[in-house]
Design a protein around this motif. Sequence first.
Motif, mmCIF file in Angstrom:
data_model
loop_
_atom_site.group_PDB
_atom_site.id
_atom_site.type_symbol
_atom_site.label_atom_id
_atom_site.label_comp_id
_atom_site.label_asym_id
_atom_site.label_seq_id
_atom_site.Cartn_x
_atom_site.Cartn_y
_atom_site.Cartn_z
ATOM 1 N N TRP A 119 -26.068 15.670 55.285
ATOM 2 C CA TRP A 119 -25.685 16.849 54.511
ATOM 3 C C TRP A 119 -24.312 16.655 53.862
ATOM 4 N N MET A 120 -23.386 16.044 54.606
ATOM 5 C CA MET A 120 -22.050 15.802 54.045
ATOM 6 C C MET A 120 -22.153 14.914 52.808
ATOM 7 N N LYS A 121 -22.950 13.880 52.890
ATOM 8 C CA LYS A 121 -23.134 12.975 51.759
ATOM 9 C C LYS A 121 -23.755 13.723 50.580
ATOM 10 N N LEU A 122 -24.769 14.542 50.848
ATOM 11 C CA LEU A 122 -25.459 15.291 49.811
ATOM 12 C C LEU A 122 -24.525 16.283 49.116
ATOM 13 N N TYR A 123 -23.809 17.096 49.909
ATOM 14 C CA TYR A 123 -22.975 18.138 49.321
ATOM 15 C C TYR A 123 -21.695 17.579 48.712
ATOM 16 N N THR A 124 -21.186 16.477 49.236
ATOM 17 C CA THR A 124 -20.007 15.850 48.647
ATOM 18 C C THR A 124 -20.366 15.273 47.284
ATOM 19 N N LYS A 125 -21.528 14.639 47.197
ATOM 20 C CA LYS A 125 -21.986 14.072 45.932
ATOM 21 C C LYS A 125 -22.213 15.181 44.908
ATOM 22 N N ALA A 126 -22.850 16.271 45.312
ATOM 23 C CA ALA A 126 -23.119 17.385 44.412
ATOM 24 C C ALA A 126 -21.816 18.017 43.933
ATOM 25 N N ALA A 127 -20.852 18.151 44.826
ATOM 26 C CA ALA A 127 -19.571 18.748 44.452
ATOM 27 C C ALA A 127 -18.813 17.855 43.479
ATOM 28 N N SER A 128 -18.844 16.550 43.685
ATOM 29 C CA SER A 128 -18.123 15.657 42.779
ATOM 30 C C SER A 128 -18.790 15.630 41.411
ATOM 31 N N GLN A 129 -20.124 15.721 41.350
ATOM 32 C CA GLN A 129 -20.808 15.768 40.060
ATOM 33 C C GLN A 129 -20.482 17.062 39.333
ATOM 34 N N ALA A 130 -20.463 18.168 40.032
ATOM 35 C CA ALA A 130 -20.128 19.448 39.417
ATOM 36 C C ALA A 130 -18.695 19.427 38.921
ATOM 37 N N SER A 131 -17.805 18.846 39.696
ATOM 38 C CA SER A 131 -16.408 18.747 39.299
ATOM 39 C C SER A 131 -16.262 17.899 38.049
ATOM 40 N N SER A 132 -17.018 16.818 37.973
ATOM 41 C CA SER A 132 -16.980 15.932 36.816
ATOM 42 C C SER A 132 -17.436 16.669 35.563
ATOM 43 N N VAL A 133 -18.496 17.464 35.680
ATOM 44 C CA VAL A 133 -18.997 18.238 34.546
ATOM 45 C C VAL A 133 -17.953 19.254 34.120
ATOM 46 N N ASP A 134 -17.304 19.919 35.077
ATOM 47 C CA ASP A 134 -16.265 20.893 34.764
ATOM 48 C C ASP A 134 -15.113 20.235 34.017
ATOM 49 N N HIS A 135 -14.705 19.045 34.450
ATOM 50 C CA HIS A 135 -13.610 18.346 33.795
ATOM 51 C C HIS A 135 -13.990 17.957 32.376
ATOM 52 N N GLU A 136 -15.217 17.499 32.163
ATOM 53 C CA GLU A 136 -15.663 17.116 30.829
ATOM 54 C C GLU A 136 -15.667 18.327 29.897
#
Length: 78
Positions: free
Chosen positions: A42-59
């Motif tokens: 779960w940590m791997k799943l939610y960490t990956k999802a959070a970093s992708q969302a953060s990347s989209v927000d930054h873009e």
Amino acid sequence: MGKPKFSGDFKRDAVHQIAVRWCAVREVSERSGVSIYSLYKWMKLYTKAASQASSVDHEAEIGGLKHELARMTEERDI
């Protein structure tokens, strides 16, 4: 016996206890009745999802700032 189903909120809360509150994985595992393997998954799943969302927000933010810079430059040149 079948696999227990855990809600997304339950999983996020367990990950939050480990990642933000710095609780030990073993401690969260014992309290919640979830295997250590599942918690790490779960940590791997939610960490990956959070970093992708953060990347989209930054873009999106960068795109907005570029647009604003172009507008300000055009105003300055007038």
